[in-house]
Write a protein that holds these residues in place. Structure first.
Motif, PDB file in Angstrom:
ATOM      1  N   GLY A   1     -16.202 -56.855 -67.115  1.00 55.69           N
ATOM      2  CA  GLY A   1     -14.945 -56.110 -67.083  1.00 55.69           C
ATOM      3  C   GLY A   1     -15.093 -54.671 -66.622  1.00 55.69           C
ATOM      4  O   GLY A   1     -14.330 -54.195 -65.773  1.00 55.69           O
ATOM      5  N   LEU A   2     -16.095 -53.955 -67.146  1.00 56.97           N
ATOM      6  CA  LEU A   2     -16.278 -52.550 -66.783  1.00 56.97           C
ATOM      7  C   LEU A   2     -16.663 -52.395 -65.317  1.00 56.97           C
ATOM      8  O   LEU A   2     -16.247 -51.445 -64.649  1.00 56.97           O
ATOM      9  CB  LEU A   2     -17.351 -51.919 -67.679  1.00 56.97           C
ATOM     10  N   GLN A   3     -17.462 -53.344 -64.802  1.00 59.68           N
ATOM     11  CA  GLN A   3     -17.849 -53.294 -63.388  1.00 59.68           C
ATOM     12  C   GLN A   3     -16.638 -53.498 -62.487  1.00 59.68           C
ATOM     13  O   GLN A   3     -16.522 -52.869 -61.427  1.00 59.68           O
ATOM     14  CB  GLN A   3     -18.905 -54.376 -63.085  1.00 59.68           C
ATOM     15  N   ILE A   4     -15.720 -54.351 -62.915  1.00 61.89           N
ATOM     16  CA  ILE A   4     -14.499 -54.584 -62.134  1.00 61.89           C
ATOM     17  C   ILE A   4     -13.637 -53.330 -62.122  1.00 61.89           C
ATOM     18  O   ILE A   4     -13.077 -52.939 -61.083  1.00 61.89           O
ATOM     19  CB  ILE A   4     -13.717 -55.782 -62.702  1.00 61.89           C
ATOM     20  N   LEU A   5     -13.541 -52.653 -63.276  1.00 59.97           N
ATOM     21  CA  LEU A   5     -12.778 -51.407 -63.332  1.00 59.97           C
ATOM     22  C   LEU A   5     -13.393 -50.361 -62.408  1.00 59.97           C
ATOM     23  O   LEU A   5     -12.683 -49.649 -61.691  1.00 59.97           O
ATOM     24  CB  LEU A   5     -12.751 -50.867 -64.762  1.00 59.97           C
ATOM     25  N   ALA A   6     -14.732 -50.267 -62.431  1.00 60.48           N
ATOM     26  CA  ALA A   6     -15.420 -49.295 -61.578  1.00 60.48           C
ATOM     27  C   ALA A   6     -15.190 -49.610 -60.104  1.00 60.48           C
ATOM     28  O   ALA A   6     -15.010 -48.702 -59.283  1.00 60.48           O
ATOM     29  CB  ALA A   6     -16.911 -49.299 -61.897  1.00 60.48           C
ATOM     30  N   PHE A   7     -15.187 -50.887 -59.773  1.00 59.83           N
ATOM     31  CA  PHE A   7     -14.984 -51.303 -58.381  1.00 59.83           C
ATOM     32  C   PHE A   7     -13.622 -50.844 -57.872  1.00 59.83           C
ATOM     33  O   PHE A   7     -13.482 -50.398 -56.730  1.00 59.83           O
ATOM     34  CB  PHE A   7     -15.107 -52.822 -58.269  1.00 59.83           C
ATOM     35  N   PHE A   8     -12.600 -50.926 -58.725  1.00 55.07           N
ATOM     36  CA  PHE A   8     -11.247 -50.524 -58.325  1.00 55.07           C
ATOM     37  C   PHE A   8     -10.975 -49.050 -58.607  1.00 55.07           C
ATOM     38  O   PHE A   8      -9.872 -48.564 -58.346  1.00 55.07           O
ATOM     39  CB  PHE A   8     -10.205 -51.391 -59.037  1.00 55.07           C
ATOM     40  N   GLY A   9     -11.970 -48.353 -59.152  1.00 51.20           N
ATOM     41  CA  GLY A   9     -11.803 -46.927 -59.410  1.00 51.20           C
ATOM     42  C   GLY A   9     -10.811 -46.611 -60.511  1.00 51.20           C
ATOM     43  O   GLY A   9     -10.134 -45.576 -60.467  1.00 51.20           O
ATOM     44  N   ILE A  10     -10.724 -47.469 -61.518  1.00 54.98           N
ATOM     45  CA  ILE A  10      -9.794 -47.263 -62.622  1.00 54.98           C
ATOM     46  C   ILE A  10     -10.550 -46.646 -63.794  1.00 54.98           C
ATOM     47  O   ILE A  10     -11.584 -47.160 -64.215  1.00 54.98           O
ATOM     48  CB  ILE A  10      -9.153 -48.593 -63.068  1.00 54.98           C
ATOM     49  N   SER A  11     -10.044 -45.534 -64.325  1.00 57.29           N
ATOM     50  CA  SER A  11     -10.704 -44.905 -65.462  1.00 57.29           C
ATOM     51  C   SER A  11     -10.439 -45.710 -66.726  1.00 57.29           C
ATOM     52  O   SER A  11      -9.384 -46.350 -66.863  1.00 57.29           O
ATOM     53  CB  SER A  11     -10.197 -43.473 -65.657  1.00 57.29           C
ATOM     54  N   LEU A  12     -11.397 -45.673 -67.637  1.00 62.69           N
ATOM     55  CA  LEU A  12     -11.236 -46.422 -68.879  1.00 62.69           C
ATOM     56  C   LEU A  12     -10.071 -45.874 -69.697  1.00 62.69           C
ATOM     57  O   LEU A  12      -9.349 -46.637 -70.340  1.00 62.69           O
ATOM     58  CB  LEU A  12     -12.518 -46.371 -69.711  1.00 62.69           C
ATOM     59  N   ALA A  13      -9.867 -44.550 -69.657  1.00 58.12           N
ATOM     60  CA  ALA A  13      -8.766 -43.953 -70.418  1.00 58.12           C
ATOM     61  C   ALA A  13      -7.423 -44.517 -69.962  1.00 58.12           C
ATOM     62  O   ALA A  13      -6.570 -44.884 -70.780  1.00 58.12           O
ATOM     63  CB  ALA A  13      -8.788 -42.440 -70.258  1.00 58.12           C
ATOM     64  N   SER A  14      -7.252 -44.609 -68.638  1.00 57.27           N
ATOM     65  CA  SER A  14      -6.012 -45.186 -68.108  1.00 57.27           C
ATOM     66  C   SER A  14      -5.883 -46.649 -68.511  1.00 57.27           C
ATOM     67  O   SER A  14      -4.793 -47.124 -68.859  1.00 57.27           O
ATOM     68  CB  SER A  14      -5.991 -45.071 -66.580  1.00 57.27           C
ATOM     69  N   PHE A  15      -7.010 -47.354 -68.476  1.00 57.42           N
ATOM     70  CA  PHE A  15      -7.008 -48.770 -68.843  1.00 57.42           C
ATOM     71  C   PHE A  15      -6.674 -48.940 -70.322  1.00 57.42           C
ATOM     72  O   PHE A  15      -5.995 -49.896 -70.703  1.00 57.42           O
ATOM     73  CB  PHE A  15      -8.368 -49.387 -68.528  1.00 57.42           C
ATOM     74  N   GLN A  16      -7.157 -48.013 -71.156  1.00 58.92           N
ATOM     75  CA  GLN A  16      -6.862 -48.082 -72.584  1.00 58.92           C
ATOM     76  C   GLN A  16      -5.370 -47.908 -72.841  1.00 58.92           C
ATOM     77  O   GLN A  16      -4.791 -48.625 -73.675  1.00 58.92           O
ATOM     78  CB  GLN A  16      -7.641 -47.007 -73.339  1.00 58.92           C
ATOM     79  N   VAL A  17      -4.746 -46.959 -72.137  1.00 58.12           N
ATOM     80  CA  VAL A  17      -3.304 -46.752 -72.318  1.00 58.12           C
ATOM     81  C   VAL A  17      -2.538 -47.989 -71.857  1.00 58.12           C
ATOM     82  O   VAL A  17      -1.650 -48.493 -72.560  1.00 58.12           O
ATOM     83  CB  VAL A  17      -2.829 -45.500 -71.565  1.00 58.12           C
ATOM     84  N   GLY A  18      -2.893 -48.481 -70.657  1.00 52.66           N
ATOM     85  CA  GLY A  18      -2.221 -49.681 -70.147  1.00 52.66           C
ATOM     86  C   GLY A  18      -2.492 -50.895 -71.015  1.00 52.66           C
ATOM     87  O   GLY A  18      -1.574 -51.673 -71.328  1.00 52.66           O
ATOM     88  N   GLY A  19      -3.755 -51.063 -71.413  1.00 51.36           N
ATOM     89  CA  GLY A  19      -4.101 -52.194 -72.271  1.00 51.36           C
ATOM     90  C   GLY A  19      -3.441 -52.092 -73.628  1.00 51.36           C
ATOM     91  O   GLY A  19      -2.999 -53.106 -74.194  1.00 51.36           O
ATOM     92  N   GLY A  20      -3.339 -50.872 -74.164  1.00 52.11           N
ATOM     93  CA  GLY A  20      -2.668 -50.685 -75.445  1.00 52.11           C
ATOM     94  C   GLY A  20      -1.199 -51.048 -75.376  1.00 52.11           C
ATOM     95  O   GLY A  20      -0.651 -51.656 -76.305  1.00 52.11           O
ATOM     96  N   MET A  21      -0.561 -50.686 -74.259  1.00 46.72           N
ATOM     97  CA  MET A  21       0.842 -51.053 -74.076  1.00 46.72           C
ATOM     98  C   MET A  21       0.998 -52.566 -74.007  1.00 46.72           C
ATOM     99  O   MET A  21       1.946 -53.140 -74.563  1.00 46.72           O
ATOM    100  CB  MET A  21       1.389 -50.410 -72.802  1.00 46.72           C
ATOM    101  N   LEU A  22       0.032 -53.230 -73.335  1.00 42.81           N
ATOM    102  CA  LEU A  22       0.059 -54.685 -73.237  1.00 42.81           C
ATOM    103  C   LEU A  22      -0.121 -55.314 -74.616  1.00 42.81           C
ATOM    104  O   LEU A  22       0.568 -56.283 -74.975  1.00 42.81           O
ATOM    105  CB  LEU A  22      -1.041 -55.161 -72.286  1.00 42.81           C
ATOM    106  N   LEU A  23      -1.040 -54.753 -75.418  1.00 40.20           N
ATOM    107  CA  LEU A  23      -1.253 -55.250 -76.771  1.00 40.20           C
ATOM    108  C   LEU A  23      -0.004 -55.055 -77.624  1.00 40.20           C
ATOM    109  O   LEU A  23       0.358 -55.928 -78.424  1.00 40.20           O
ATOM    110  CB  LEU A  23      -2.437 -54.531 -77.425  1.00 40.20           C
ATOM    111  N   LEU A  24       0.661 -53.900 -77.455  1.00 43.76           N
ATOM    112  CA  LEU A  24       1.871 -53.637 -78.228  1.00 43.76           C
ATOM    113  C   LEU A  24       2.976 -54.623 -77.858  1.00 43.76           C
ATOM    114  O   LEU A  24       3.706 -55.115 -78.731  1.00 43.76           O
ATOM    115  CB  LEU A  24       2.337 -52.197 -77.992  1.00 43.76           C
ATOM    116  N   THR A  25       3.075 -54.927 -76.569  1.00 45.04           N
ATOM    117  CA  THR A  25       4.052 -55.927 -76.127  1.00 45.04           C
ATOM    118  C   THR A  25       3.755 -57.285 -76.750  1.00 45.04           C
ATOM    119  O   THR A  25       4.658 -58.000 -77.200  1.00 45.04           O
ATOM    120  CB  THR A  25       4.041 -56.047 -74.589  1.00 45.04           C
ATOM    121  N   SER A  26       2.460 -57.640 -76.775  1.00 41.27           N
ATOM    122  CA  SER A  26       2.047 -58.898 -77.393  1.00 41.27           C
ATOM    123  C   SER A  26       2.370 -58.897 -78.879  1.00 41.27           C
ATOM    124  O   SER A  26       2.825 -59.902 -79.433  1.00 41.27           O
ATOM    125  CB  SER A  26       0.544 -59.118 -77.186  1.00 41.27           C
ATOM    126  N   ALA A  27       2.135 -57.743 -79.540  1.00 44.93           N
ATOM    127  CA  ALA A  27       2.416 -57.640 -80.973  1.00 44.93           C
ATOM    128  C   ALA A  27       3.902 -57.829 -81.247  1.00 44.93           C
ATOM    129  O   ALA A  27       4.289 -58.487 -82.222  1.00 44.93           O
ATOM    130  CB  ALA A  27       1.948 -56.281 -81.495  1.00 44.93           C
TER     131      ALA A  27
END
Length: 211
Positions: free
Chosen positions: A56-82
């Motif tokens: 997963g982290l290698q894929i993020l690095a390949f697309f140049g996505i910061s983990l902080a941005s991914f955490q915010v987006g992923g957190g929103m996705l988790l909240l939607t799931s919740a």
């Protein structure tokens, strides 16, 4: 690594909530077909979690996505799931009408529905993958990363157990009991989602953390 990733994954995957889908898709299956479906679903869930942890982290690095941005987006996705779980719906995306029809057609022909839609997206989908990637970044050494992959084994075993006991579970808990469990898991997941988003926002905007 503590047990927070395991608790989060159990809340998201929540195989209890997928028991009605399993019963529906496997009606008319022979005992051997049902056992094969359980084995393939469990193994696929583990593969998705392990691949997300290791790549997963290698894929993020390949697309140049910061983990902080991914955490915010992923957190929103988790909240939607919740929020879905608080409405007694599965955390991951429900299968649409076409997927349901295709699954029923496959079942009628004796083909496996274990991977799609049973495992993906019902058991393990974007929310599960996002969670694993976020916790993979927190792993400080190989042992902690191995523990995260090991949690995938626990999820696979929990899935196999719930599916193997699907009929008794549905009879004992009933729809109401399963809905109550799903809502409780949703409440836990909502709190964890806020924590993930807050961590990402603090990294993006250090002033929020008072630094």
């Amino acid at each position: 690594m503590d047990f927070k990733p395991l608790i989060t994954l159990l809340a998201i995957v929540n195989p209890l909530a997928i028991v009605p889908f399993f019963i529906h898709y496997t009606q008319g299956f022979s005992r051997v077909q049902r056992q094969r479906t359980i084995l393939v679903s469990s193994a696929t869930a583990f593969i998705v979690i392990a691949a997300s942890a290791l790549l997963g982290l290698q894929i993020l690095a390949f697309f140049g996505i910061s983990l902080a941005s991914f955490q915010v987006g992923g957190g929103m996705l988790l909240l939607t799931s919740a929020l879905s779980m608080l409405n007694a719906q599965p955390a991951e995306s429900r299968a649409n009408a076409d997927e349901v029809h295709d699954a029923e057609a496959k079942a009628a022909m004796g083909a496996s529905i274990a991977v799609v839609p049973l495992t993906i997206p019902l058991l393990t989908g974007p929310a599960t993958m996002s969670t694993v990637v976020i916790y993979a970044e927190k792993a400080k050494d190989f042992a902690q990363l191995a523990a995260l992959v090991g949690y995938g084994v626990v999820i696979a075993l929990a899935t196999a157990l719930c599916f193997s006991l699907a009929t008794p579970i549905a009879r004992i808990l009933g729809k109401t009991g399963i809905n109550v469990m799903t809502r409780l898991m949703g409440l836990i997941l909502a709190a964890l989602a806020v924590e993930v988003m807050a961590d990402g926002l603090h990294k993006l905007f250090p002033v929020l953390a008072g630094r």
